[in-house]
Design an enzyme around this catalytic site. Structure first.
Site, PDB file in Angstrom:
ATOM      1  N   HIS A 129      -7.169  -1.884  15.040  1.00 47.18           N
ATOM      2  CA  HIS A 129      -7.237  -1.060  13.827  1.00 47.18           C
ATOM      3  C   HIS A 129      -7.059  -1.925  12.579  1.00 47.18           C
ATOM      4  O   HIS A 129      -7.883  -1.870  11.644  1.00 47.18           O
ATOM      5  CB  HIS A 129      -6.145   0.012  13.892  1.00 47.18           C
ATOM      6  CG  HIS A 129      -6.090   0.914  12.702  1.00 47.18           C
ATOM      7  ND1 HIS A 129      -6.574   2.207  12.722  1.00 47.18           N
ATOM      8  CD2 HIS A 129      -5.600   0.720  11.444  1.00 47.18           C
ATOM      9  CE1 HIS A 129      -6.393   2.755  11.528  1.00 47.18           C
ATOM     10  NE2 HIS A 129      -5.799   1.877  10.738  1.00 47.18           N
ATOM     11  N   GLU A 130      -5.999  -2.736  12.566  1.00 46.59           N
ATOM     12  CA  GLU A 130      -5.726  -3.540  11.372  1.00 46.59           C
ATOM     13  C   GLU A 130      -6.783  -4.622  11.170  1.00 46.59           C
ATOM     14  O   GLU A 130      -7.121  -4.964  10.027  1.00 46.59           O
ATOM     15  CB  GLU A 130      -4.337  -4.165  11.470  1.00 46.59           C
ATOM     16  CG  GLU A 130      -3.196  -3.170  11.670  1.00 46.59           C
ATOM     17  CD  GLU A 130      -3.166  -2.070  10.621  1.00 46.59           C
ATOM     18  OE1 GLU A 130      -3.560  -2.320   9.473  1.00 46.59           O
ATOM     19  OE2 GLU A 130      -2.748  -0.948  10.957  1.00 46.59           O
ATOM     20  N   ALA A 141       2.014  -0.630  10.691  1.00 49.49           N
ATOM     21  CA  ALA A 141       1.338  -1.913  10.472  1.00 49.49           C
ATOM     22  C   ALA A 141       0.527  -1.809   9.193  1.00 49.49           C
ATOM     23  O   ALA A 141       0.168  -0.714   8.746  1.00 49.49           O
ATOM     24  CB  ALA A 141       0.438  -2.255  11.655  1.00 49.49           C
ATOM     25  N   MET A 142       0.224  -2.971   8.609  1.00 53.45           N
ATOM     26  CA  MET A 142      -0.478  -3.013   7.320  1.00 53.45           C
ATOM     27  C   MET A 142      -1.464  -4.171   7.307  1.00 53.45           C
ATOM     28  O   MET A 142      -1.125  -5.295   7.687  1.00 53.45           O
ATOM     29  CB  MET A 142       0.545  -3.167   6.191  1.00 53.45           C
ATOM     30  CG  MET A 142      -0.071  -3.364   4.815  1.00 53.45           C
ATOM     31  SD  MET A 142      -1.122  -1.979   4.342  1.00 53.45           S
ATOM     32  CE  MET A 142      -2.198  -2.785   3.158  1.00 53.45           C
ATOM     33  N   GLU A 143      -2.668  -3.901   6.811  1.00 53.85           N
ATOM     34  CA  GLU A 143      -3.819  -4.798   6.952  1.00 53.85           C
ATOM     35  C   GLU A 143      -3.931  -5.872   5.888  1.00 53.85           C
ATOM     36  O   GLU A 143      -5.053  -6.282   5.546  1.00 53.85           O
ATOM     37  CB  GLU A 143      -5.109  -3.970   6.948  1.00 53.85           C
ATOM     38  CG  GLU A 143      -5.435  -3.249   5.629  1.00 53.85           C
ATOM     39  CD  GLU A 143      -4.889  -1.849   5.528  1.00 53.85           C
ATOM     40  OE1 GLU A 143      -5.376  -1.093   4.671  1.00 53.85           O
ATOM     41  OE2 GLU A 143      -3.973  -1.497   6.296  1.00 53.85           O
ATOM     42  N   GLU A 168       0.841  -1.192   0.000  1.00 50.84           N
ATOM     43  CA  GLU A 168       0.000   0.000   0.000  1.00 50.84           C
ATOM     44  C   GLU A 168       0.884   1.252   0.000  1.00 50.84           C
ATOM     45  O   GLU A 168       1.838   1.338   0.768  1.00 50.84           O
ATOM     46  CB  GLU A 168      -0.908   0.007   1.236  1.00 50.84           C
ATOM     47  CG  GLU A 168      -1.965   1.092   1.151  1.00 50.84           C
ATOM     48  CD  GLU A 168      -2.911   1.076   2.355  1.00 50.84           C
ATOM     49  OE1 GLU A 168      -4.095   1.399   2.172  1.00 50.84           O
ATOM     50  OE2 GLU A 168      -2.457   0.750   3.462  1.00 50.84           O
ATOM     51  N   GLU A 195      -9.165   4.161   6.557  1.00 45.26           N
ATOM     52  CA  GLU A 195      -8.366   4.525   7.719  1.00 45.26           C
ATOM     53  C   GLU A 195      -9.174   5.215   8.820  1.00 45.26           C
ATOM     54  O   GLU A 195      -8.974   4.932  10.000  1.00 45.26           O
ATOM     55  CB  GLU A 195      -7.195   5.413   7.286  1.00 45.26           C
ATOM     56  CG  GLU A 195      -6.268   4.764   6.273  1.00 45.26           C
ATOM     57  CD  GLU A 195      -5.618   3.483   6.785  1.00 45.26           C
ATOM     58  OE1 GLU A 195      -5.692   3.201   7.993  1.00 45.26           O
ATOM     59  OE2 GLU A 195      -5.032   2.768   5.953  1.00 45.26           O
TER      60      GLU A 195
END
Length: 884
Positions: free
Chosen positions: A337-338, A302-304, A166, A360
């Site tokens: 959140h993720e 962090a990344m989802e 992303e 987001e």
């Protein structure tokens, strides 16, 4: 690059209903969605239906070989096929399907557009084809595309590989249609050394022997998803697991540190069932991993990735040698959140980056919601005020932008991830949920997810679902707050008591810090008011004016409960009455009233002494979040007096007198049974008092550090004490810190020590830290963190250094963060000359579409100078009157 809004793209995003992994490779049917004006940077006429990827990394050489087969649909005759590719060497391509198979006759790359165009020696008729591409790529040292992270272990130096795509870096891993509306299934296989572990979005489908000492791991097909959500991790890993709601939840760490993921695993196991219930749609994949990587990034924490969330270790691991209570709560928040993204972002994906806030902002709001419900003792609802303030700081100057913003370039995609997208998005959702009611909001969210799962959506799709569920219009209100920038200012024009009721006339204008004469925009503003302890009364301010009536003649609080995204300017008698009863307000309203008054005072809309009077009225037993906010403001004032030691000493004395007794009461050592938030307050008080130079705190931190006391060598206060010592360190102490950093094997502790080297207030030592950042010693992803640490105390030194060494500094930064990293270093400067330097930098290195980071730093400096020149005199007189 100019966009082409193509009607043919309306058929490219599709709803697949309830997804299941296909038994064969047949392309899924893709019924069209009614999406509106979706941009694309690619030619139209060809779309992907499925990817089959085969990757063979060479970790030592930092290269990889790749082969991809893409099922495509050619919708109209085309002469060539253009897709995204960046930094890839496309060796050959074949096209099979309609007619005889063809080999490519030419492959041309456009590095500026990040595309590759493949020709096959003639027209390509409509139909379904398989496009096969053999290619090579590089493995980077910063967290973008396919990248390596090195770390020390008991068995020596190790290297792990991960992906981060992303917003637009999947094209660095494989040639693709790298835009969010192109959802397809992915099938991935990777060939690695036999002793290494491999993690993907889905469970493994099989493992087979490859060449000597190698194995090939294949994964089950993913659901149809956007390219930026694909994930691969390769290395020597531990994986601990649990089952919750029928899903295998895992935490993946470097080998030997698996148990440090136990706290995150427990949190994820709580969150997943709660999200299943809230969204009304169960998590659709068979497993959900949280993958920890050593190192850091200037772009993300962090990344989802769907089914395989990636986080840096500092956001995922509970290491008893370093983890504070604040970090433990942060680990839970990041996971929440993720994981919220698994629905908002992954199951339903925004159609284009204009709507990135839909991912987001909603995930930020949902994480707060999860924390409030699963850990009410953390008082996450109070942090919503701080989040709102972070957004308002950016939203109150000329460089702001709407929540829903036009994205035209790759750089703008990266710059869109800011506090407007996250915290303002969260604040607007908080306000709209409060306006329609929690139950109606939830029904609307559930309807939205059900209608758009495995598909793409736009912001108005969410408003339509909520509006239908609530039975009341919200779209116009939502548009006011998301499609135009800025902050409403609700002014109390008149207040009168009539027959036991307070009738208040309201006028809407606009709060801005740098444009006092700007004609205000117009918003429809949901306003909530109450007396102290009384029921809430609501009205909608429209057309710039409104009236509200409260059943009491006591002090009236506007924005009671702090759900609204606006500032309130009271008449003088009203704010005086509220200040007199400040101690009796609820903590959330104490925070909100102080935040409004402080910001209005700095902007010159009311006296700067008013927030200082509120600080003085803070009760002895104040909520810890309020004490922390007061500490932050006093530290900010101390910084505003930079260069005036006498005035700084005056602020420091007041801070010690106001905050010192609180620290004395809670002590440096945790007491049995104390609330978790007390530990957070303890760390924040030590940090602030150490920053302003409180002699007792600085001396105690040094004593503990020099003695090797357990408080300074392990546990939650380790980083806090280190920070105080490092800020006030001399040359000998700096050398000692560096020696500790070089010898440290724990990646988390090592990174903390190196960052501390940059936090010194001594410019000569800060310069040594900058020079160190450009060497190999700290590690590939730590050097930029040192530079940022220097900038927090010595912004002009860091900025000038980065400009002189631009190429070397940018090599330390992820590609996605480069356009904003160097300009951002100067943001806390108070030197007027830096404004001209920033403008020169922007003119030389940034184009008109991507220079916002430089403009933001300029606006920040100008604001600081204005405050110092025209507002601080009020604070000076106030502190002089409160010496005793």
């Amino acid at each position: 690059m100019r966009f082409r809004n193509s009607l043919s793209l309306l058929a490219l995003s599709a709803s697949l209903g309830a997804w299941a992994a296909p038994a064969t490779a047949a392309a899924p049917k893709l019924p069209p969605l009614a999406l509106r004006n979706i941009p694309t940077q690619l030619p139209t006429g060809v779309r992907p239906l499925r990817y089959r990827l085969s990757i063979t990394p060479d970790a030592e050489a930092l290269r990889f070989a790749g082969a991809v087969t893409i099922d495509i649909q050619v919708q109209r005759p085309v002469d060539s096929i253009t897709l995204n590719a960046a930094g890839l060497d496309l060796r050959s391509a074949t096209l099979s399907g309609v007619g005889a198979a063809r080999r490519s006759t030419g492959i041309s790359a456009d590095s500026g557009a990040q595309t590759a165009t493949i020709a096959f020696g003639g027209r390509i008729a409509p139909g379904r084809y398989q496009l096969g591409i053999d290619y090579r790529g590089t493995i980077g040292r910063q967290a973008a595309g396919f990248f390596a992270l090195d770390y020390d272990s008991a068995a020596g130096r190790k290297r792990a590989l991960f992906t981060q795509f992303e917003a637009s870096d999947a094209r660095r891993f494989f040639p693709s249609w790298d835009e969010p509306q192109f959802r397809t299934p992915f099938e991935l296989e990777v060939t690695v050394p036999a002793g290494q572990d491999v993690i993907g979005n889905m469970p493994k489908a099989g493992v087979r022997q490859a060449a000597a000492g190698m194995k090939t791991v294949s994964f089950q097909p993913t659901p149809p998803m956007s390219s930026y959500l694909l994930f691969l991790g390769v290395g020597e890993f531990d994986r601990i697991t649990n089952r919750a709601a029928g899903v295998e939840i895992g935490v993946v760490t470097r080998r030997g540190s698996g148990e440090q993921g136990r706290w995150a695993l427990q949190g994820a196991s709580q969150i997943l069932p709660w999200y299943n219930d809230y969204f009304g749609t169960p998590f659709p994949l068979p497993k959900l991993d949280n993958v920890a990587g050593p190192g850091s990034s200037q772009f993300f924490g962090a990344m989802e990735n769907w089914g395989a969330i990636f986080s840096f270790e500092s956001a995922l691991l509970d290491d008893p040698s370093i983890t504070s209570e604040a970090t433990r709560q942060r680990i839970f928040e990041v996971a929440a959140h993720e994981m919220a993204h698994q629905w908002f972002g992954d199951l339903v994906t925004m159609a284009w980056w204009d709507d990135i806030w839909l991912n987001e902002g909603f995930a930020s709001w949902m994480a707060s919601k999860a924390m409030q419900n699963l850990h009410p003792e953390w008082e996450a609802e109070l942090d919503l005020v701080n989040g709102r303030e972070a957004a308002m700081r950016l939203d109150s100057v000329t460089t702001t932008h709407p929540v829903v913003q036009h994205i035209a370039t790759v750089e703008q995609m990266s710059q869109a991830f800011d506090s407007i997208t996250y915290q303002k998005g969260e604040a607007v959702i908080t306000m709209l949920e409060d306006y329609v009611g929690a139950d109606a909001w939830r029904r609307g969210v559930q309807a939205y997810v059900a209608a758009h799962k495995y598909s793409n959506a736009q912001t108005d799709d969410l408003w339509a679902s909520v509006e239908a569920a609530a039975g009341r219009p919200i779209t116009a209100i939502a548009h006011d707050f998301t499609t135009q920038p800025g902050i409403p200012l609700i002014r109390v024009e008149a207040s009168r008591c009539v027959a036991g009721k307070t009738i208040i006339d309201l006028r809407q204008s606009e709060f801005t810090r740098d444009r006092p004469d700007k004609p205000p925009l117009s918003w429809r503003v949901p306003v909530v008011a109450s007396t102290i302890g009384g029921p809430k009364v609501r009205t909608l301010v429209t057309g710039g004016a409104g009236r509200i009536s409260v059943n009491s003649c006591g002090p009236v609080l506007i924005n009671s409960g702090q759900a609204g995204y606006y500032r309130t300017l009271y008449l003088a008698p009203m704010i005086d009455r509220l200040t007199n009863v400040y101690a009796s307000l609820k903590p959330v309203d104490q925070l909100g009233l102080l935040a409004d008054s402080w910001s209005l005072g700095l902007a010159g809309r009311e006296g700067l002494t008013l927030p200082l009077d509120m600080i003085d009225a803070m009760p002895a037993n104040a909520n810890g979040r309020l004490v922390s906010r007061v500490a932050t403001i006093l530290d900010q004032i101390h910084d505003l007096y930079e260069g005036d030691e006498a005035q700084q000493a005056m602020v420091a004395r007041y801070a010690s007198a106001r905050l010192g007794p609180v620290l004395d009461r809670i002590g440096w050592t945790a007491k049995p049974g104390e609330a978790s938030n007390v530990a957070i307050l303890r760390g924040e008080l030590i940090t602030t008092l150490g920053a302003v130079g409180d002699p007792r705190v600085v001396a105690e931190a040094r004593r503990l550090y020099d003695a090797g006391d357990p408080l300074a060598t392990q546990g939650g206060l380790r980083g806090t004490i280190l920070g105080v010592v490092a800020r006030n360190v001399d040359a000998a102490g700096w050398d000692r810190l560096r020696a500790q950093a070089k010898a440290e094997k724990n990646p988390l502790v090592r990174a903390q020590l190196y960052r501390a080297l940059g936090s010194t207030r001594d410019p000569a030592l800060a310069q040594r830290a900058l020079d160190l950042a450009l060497t190999d010693e700290p590690g590939a992803t730590t050097g930029s963190a040192i530079v940022s640490s220097v900038a927090a105390r010595n912004p002009d030194l860091a900025f000038d250094f980065a400009v002189r060494n631009r190429d070397k500094v940018e090599a330390l930064v992820d590609e996605a963060a480069r356009s904003r990293f160097i300009p951002g270093l100067a943001a806390t400067s108070a030197d007027p000359a830096t404004i001209a330097k920033l403008r020169q930098y922007a003119e030389r290195y940034m184009n008109a579409q991507s220079r916002r980071p430089a403009d933001i730093s300029i606006a920040s400096i100008e604001d600081r100078l204005r405050i110092r020149n025209s507002r601080l005199d009020q604070a000076t007189r106030w502190f002089e009157a409160h010496k005793g």
